[in-house]
Scaffold this active site. Sequence first.
Site: not given
Length: 408
Positions: A331, A358, A275, A67, A75, A251, A78, A152, A221
């Site tokens: 999670d 994550c 949740e 890109c 940007c 979660y 990334c 993108c 996800q």
Amino acid sequence: MLDVEVGAVAHGGHCVARHEGRVVFVRHALPGERVHAVVTEDNGGSFCRADAVTVLREAPGRVEPACPWAGPGGCGGCDFQHADHDTQRDLKAAVVAEQLSHLAGIDREITCEALPGGPLGWRTRMRMAVTDDGRPGLRAHRSHEVLPVGDCPIAVPGALAPVLAQDWTPTAEIEVVHDGAGETHAAELLEGERHPGIGSGTAHEHAAGRDWELPAPAFWQVHPGAADAVVAATLDGVGDLRPGETVWDLYGGAGLIAAALAERVGPDGLVVNVESDPDATGAAGRNLADLPACRIVRGRVEKVLDSLVRVGASEATGDRGSRPPDVIVADPPRKGLGRTLAGRIGGLGARRIVHVACDPAALARDVAALAETGYRLDDLRVFDAFPMTHHVECVATLVREPDPQEAR
């Protein structure tokens, strides 16, 4: 302009260099390179930030970014477009290993596993910004500047076309979701309120052998292959989960993992999906209605944790809720459980805890906190669920060590 030798990769999408005794966090570089780097942020102190603008000595694995917006000053979405896919995964594995060693005292060789589809055309959910003249775009790195990109390359092909084709309210943000049925949903976020713009607002997904229907803004996800990968790794992590046992899915979102757990414990077991998001809990109630083991609890985990052992003392679950959990799945959001909550969870005595994360730093801190309550990291799966970025998805399995006092 600095002339620096680039060292190891660091958490956050940059590498570490040194110049005149100070640390320089350099983006768009690879370990082992020598670069000219322009300082982009310097608040004094022990470090500054910089972009590599000229590579004087290339490292193996360097490629031309896919890109044109991915380079210095461009940007911020990334971090690693200048590296081939194998190199990206090696960098991410190194970061996870370093965080575990530094924050949890665990030295372990890490492999970052690729998901199907390659490094481009995977992103199904993203946040866009709007320029002053109403054009959608993406923000520059660590900046409020909006870049009016034409597309993108990491987004699912065609996902952004209807968004880019129209004008939006200046200064708004746009929440874009491209679901498993191929529909794009987009809503404006303005002054804390969501205003529907494109699509039906109801996302349809297929994962873990089931069809799912949920409000587009509810958590799911981002990578099309991540849901199945996380569920499979979680099921491996819970190990010998038996019919009739009790699992807490903290979660739990719309119930993706809870559904798979319910299949394991059967109708005489109990899976408590906790949740706080009302959109997600509403979707979980609908999507898990055919699974008698599932019970949905809406609330913040830290607020309802003490009462969960009483969950189920109702017609829906009989007296099954009076038992502590045999296994816990958690999670949490990017910040992790935190030391206090991890300690409370670890004190419940479940034989296994499966932690989905994550952020490798938050995971390492949580692993260290759980170790203080008697848990050992048994297994760790790391997935490249966010190619071209520095992010990963981890599934860690922790097992409870035998208590010498209990053994006697």
